[in-house]
Design a protein around this motif. Structure first.
Motif, PDB file in Angstrom:
ATOM      1  N   ALA A  99       5.428   2.229   0.214  1.00 44.44           N
ATOM      2  CA  ALA A  99       5.129   1.041  -0.401  1.00 44.44           C
ATOM      3  C   ALA A  99       4.052   0.125   0.318  1.00 44.44           C
ATOM      4  N   GLN A 100       3.708  -0.018   1.596  1.00 37.89           N
ATOM      5  CA  GLN A 100       2.751  -0.485   2.254  1.00 37.89           C
ATOM      6  C   GLN A 100       1.247  -0.277   1.672  1.00 37.89           C
ATOM      7  N   GLU A 101       1.118   1.210   1.675  1.00 42.46           N
ATOM      8  CA  GLU A 101      -0.065   1.503   1.475  1.00 42.46           C
ATOM      9  C   GLU A 101      -0.539   1.617  -0.235  1.00 42.46           C
ATOM     10  N   THR A 102       0.431   1.985  -0.904  1.00 39.71           N
ATOM     11  CA  THR A 102       0.160   2.367  -2.489  1.00 39.71           C
ATOM     12  C   THR A 102       0.848   1.276  -3.293  1.00 39.71           C
ATOM     13  N   GLY A 103       1.741   0.302  -2.853  1.00 40.57           N
ATOM     14  CA  GLY A 103       2.332  -0.791  -3.602  1.00 40.57           C
ATOM     15  C   GLY A 103       3.450  -0.095  -4.327  1.00 40.57           C
ATOM     16  N   ARG A 104       3.812   1.108  -4.274  1.00 39.23           N
ATOM     17  CA  ARG A 104       4.973   1.806  -4.831  1.00 39.23           C
ATOM     18  C   ARG A 104       6.249   0.704  -4.573  1.00 39.23           C
ATOM     19  N   PRO A 105       6.999   0.780  -5.597  1.00 42.81           N
ATOM     20  CA  PRO A 105       8.319   0.040  -5.269  1.00 42.81           C
ATOM     21  C   PRO A 105       9.235   0.905  -4.313  1.00 42.81           C
ATOM     22  N   LEU A 106      10.070   0.169  -3.409  1.00 43.71           N
ATOM     23  CA  LEU A 106      10.529   1.099  -2.256  1.00 43.71           C
ATOM     24  C   LEU A 106      11.683   2.081  -2.799  1.00 43.71           C
ATOM     25  N   ASP A 107      12.222   1.651  -3.939  1.00 45.54           N
ATOM     26  CA  ASP A 107      13.380   2.673  -4.453  1.00 45.54           C
ATOM     27  C   ASP A 107      12.819   3.619  -5.159  1.00 45.54           C
ATOM     28  N   GLU A 108      11.316   3.517  -5.870  1.00 49.30           N
ATOM     29  CA  GLU A 108      10.859   4.511  -6.354  1.00 49.30           C
ATOM     30  C   GLU A 108      10.087   5.530  -5.102  1.00 49.30           C
ATOM     31  N   ALA A 109       9.755   4.866  -4.107  1.00 54.83           N
ATOM     32  CA  ALA A 109       9.101   5.853  -2.969  1.00 54.83           C
ATOM     33  C   ALA A 109      10.271   6.595  -2.238  1.00 54.83           C
ATOM     34  N   LEU A 110      11.500   6.111  -2.245  1.00 52.23           N
ATOM     35  CA  LEU A 110      12.457   6.928  -1.761  1.00 52.23           C
ATOM     36  C   LEU A 110      12.961   7.914  -2.487  1.00 52.23           C
ATOM     37  N   ALA A 111      12.765   7.741  -3.948  1.00 54.82           N
ATOM     38  CA  ALA A 111      13.008   8.803  -4.918  1.00 54.82           C
ATOM     39  C   ALA A 111      11.861   9.932  -4.886  1.00 54.82           C
ATOM     40  N   GLY A 112      10.712   9.508  -4.543  1.00 53.36           N
ATOM     41  CA  GLY A 112       9.759  10.560  -4.409  1.00 53.36           C
ATOM     42  C   GLY A 112       9.990  11.283  -3.299  1.00 53.36           C
ATOM     43  N   ILE A 113      10.478  10.945  -2.105  1.00 48.64           N
ATOM     44  CA  ILE A 113      10.577  11.689  -0.753  1.00 48.64           C
ATOM     45  C   ILE A 113      12.028  12.370  -1.152  1.00 48.64           C
ATOM     46  N   ALA A 114      12.764  11.973  -1.535  1.00 43.92           N
ATOM     47  CA  ALA A 114      14.212  12.855  -2.219  1.00 43.92           C
ATOM     48  C   ALA A 114      13.674  13.990  -3.057  1.00 43.92           C
ATOM     49  N   ALA A 115      12.834  13.629  -3.964  1.00 45.49           N
ATOM     50  CA  ALA A 115      12.042  14.803  -4.492  1.00 45.49           C
ATOM     51  C   ALA A 115      11.331  16.084  -3.704  1.00 45.49           C
ATOM     52  N   GLY A 116      10.929  15.181  -2.675  1.00 40.61           N
ATOM     53  CA  GLY A 116      10.130  16.261  -1.711  1.00 40.61           C
ATOM     54  C   GLY A 116      11.046  17.267  -0.947  1.00 40.61           C
ATOM     55  N   VAL A 117      12.249  16.506  -0.651  1.00 44.79           N
ATOM     56  CA  VAL A 117      13.263  17.180   0.042  1.00 44.79           C
ATOM     57  C   VAL A 117      13.658  18.349  -0.606  1.00 44.79           C
ATOM     58  N   SER A 118      14.115  18.081  -2.062  1.00 39.31           N
ATOM     59  CA  SER A 118      14.819  18.966  -3.075  1.00 39.31           C
ATOM     60  C   SER A 118      13.640  20.101  -3.162  1.00 39.31           C
ATOM     61  N   THR A 119      12.500  19.719  -3.218  1.00 41.95           N
ATOM     62  CA  THR A 119      11.445  20.691  -3.460  1.00 41.95           C
ATOM     63  C   THR A 119      11.182  21.618  -2.263  1.00 41.95           C
ATOM     64  N   LEU A 120      11.164  21.219  -1.018  1.00 39.48           N
ATOM     65  CA  LEU A 120      11.419  22.162   0.116  1.00 39.48           C
ATOM     66  C   LEU A 120      12.352  23.220   0.111  1.00 39.48           C
TER      67      LEU A 120
END
Length: 479
Positions: free
Chosen positions: A83-104
């Protein structure tokens, strides 16, 4: 060697300073990897790779699951940096990380069952293929969904037995550094190394003869430079690069629903998605209500639910330059189109009408919350215009006609054709981008094929040995 290499602070030119795109305030500064750091990272990854390749696939998958758990535990801190570096909303950033977890987790399952094929040959012989890791893989990842994309490439690279060097985007280096610090310690030393830096670090990596492959997600210009450099070193390259994705709106669809789809495609993540809708062709018979509804969708995002900022003011300058040029050449902004006053890198959801295909906003990748519209007189005209251009990432068609849907599938020279939904799709839906949008599979089970090369094995039985004559016959001959 450390799992994350940032070099030593020496002078201002060797430092990446990131500003928060919401406030314009500094997030922090990181030193960049130098020439020796890059060479050292490649040498270390090369030394670590044979032992990692010899690790049983089930064990590699087990460690990938551990990495997924470590990532999940660190999600809050990673999302805050995103959120700090790219401006992405926190909930969307968390969703992206959850997607990363699922992908691994996905690649932890797929990797150990990644297999070769049996080949039909002589009945008394065995013929089959073996998938082997390519070696040292360099992973160059973007800022717009930084954790999810990085985890896809890291997961596929490591589970197939490659060692990996990850260079995250220079627009989110703190996030990339932290991702390496979270994930890399799960694996043996130097199986995964992170390098921070900008284009210079990427260029140094392309010059390393001991790199076996590059996986790049980012701009077409950068992807092209990587591909050209790899010709000299012999490295294998896969890349998912820029897009200029069209949306074709047929005469028989509800214009309000079509406008909702167009808004989702053009304005989600402030238009900063590789497969964002970048140009719209709408049938003349519904053009007026469609454009009115689309302007309303944009107005809602500009007043009731404001968009997140663009990643930085440099990106905003590019977006506004495309819009300003279109307005100068005769387009009209029925919503948005101006740079807001105040700090940060905000830009409004913008709808342009009376657009021509020669305008940059239609011909190039704008990568911002802009929906340029051109009216067409038939579905066939819209389809022909959608099929034109240098890019070939994805395209969407909104139609109630199965015949028109089938026409679109056949005619559109893109990796992904979407009918009646701009985003979505089943898990593992890998595609091969075309033209300036890249080459090779970027996701799904097929990505495991990209990170391996195939060896064909043929095993036949030796001929039977001639039987020796009985001993008494030999004795008789001697007498």
């Amino acid at each position: 060697m450390q799992s994350t290499i940032t070099g030593e602070l020496t002078n201002a030119e060797d430092v990446l300073t990131i500003l928060n795109p919401r406030t314009g305030e500094p997030v922090g500064s990181l030193s960049v990897a130098g020439t020796d750091d890059v060479a050292g990272a490649v040498a270390a990854a090369r030394a670590a790779q044979p032992g990692w390749a010899a690790t049983p696939p089930g064990e590699r998958g087990k460690l990938l699951r551990e990495a997924a758990r470590a990532l999940d535990t660190a999600a809050a801190g990673l999302a805050e940096l995103n959120a700090q570096e790219t401006g992405r909303p926190l909930d969307e950033a968390l969703a992206g990380i959850a997607a990363g977890v699922s992908t691994l987790e996905q690649y932890a399952e797929l990797g150990p069952v990644h297999r070769g094929h049996s080949l039909r040959g002589n009945a008394l012989a065995a013929d089959y293929t073996v998938a082997e890791p390519r070696g040292v893989a360099v992973l160059l990842t973007p800022w717009n969904d930084p954790v999810a994309v990085a985890c896809g490439l890291i997961g596929a690279a490591l589970v197939t037995g490659n060692s990996a060097i990850h260079k995250p985007s220079e627009r989110c280096p703190h996030l990339g550094k932290l991702l390496g610090e979270v994930v890399a310690p799960v694996f043996p030393p130097n199986v995964l190394v992170t390098l921070t830096g900008g284009a210079d670090v990427g260029t140094l990596l392309t010059q390393q003869p001991d790199v076996d492959m590059f996986a790049h997600v980012g701009s077409s210009a950068t992807g092209d430079r990587i591909a050209r450099a790899a010709v000299l070193t012999g490295a294998y390259v896969i890349r998912e690069n820029g897009g200029n994705d069209p949306l074709v709106v047929d005469a028989d669809v509800d214009p309000g629903w079509a406008a909702e789809q167009a808004a989702i495609g053009a304005f989600s993540n402030s238009g900063q998605i590789c497969t964002s809708v970048e140009r719209i062709y709408v049938h003349r018979s519904i053009a007026e209500p469609f454009c009115h509804a689309l302007a309303g969708q944009a107005r809602d995002r500009n007043t009731e639910h404001p968009l997140a900022p663009l990643v930085d003011t440099r990106m905003r300058d590019t977006v506004h330059r495309h819009v300003a040029e279109a307005l100068q050449l005769g387009a009209r902004a029925i919503e948005g189109g101006t740079v807001p006053v105040g700090p940060g890198a905000f830009y409004p959801a913008t709808v342009l009408v009376d657009c021509a295909d020669t305008m940059d906003v239609m011909a190039e990748e704008t990568f911002g919350p802009v929906a340029p519209v051109r009216v067409v007189d038939s579905f066939e005209e819209g389809l022909a215009l959608a099929a034109a251009g240098r890019y070939g990432l994805a395209a969407t068609v909104l139609t109630g006609s199965i015949a028109h849907a089938q026409q679109a599938v056949a005619a559109l020279p893109v990796g992904t054709v979407k009918v009646n939904e701009v985003f979505g799709g089943a898990p593992g839906g890998a595609a091969q981008p075309r033209g300036e949008s890249g080459h090779g599979f970027g996701y799904g089970p097929e990505l495991l094929d990209e990170f391996t090369r195939v060896k064909v094995v043929h095993i036949a039985a030796p001929p039977a040995r001639e039987a020796a004559p009985p001993a008494h016959e030999t004795d008789g001959a001697a007498s």
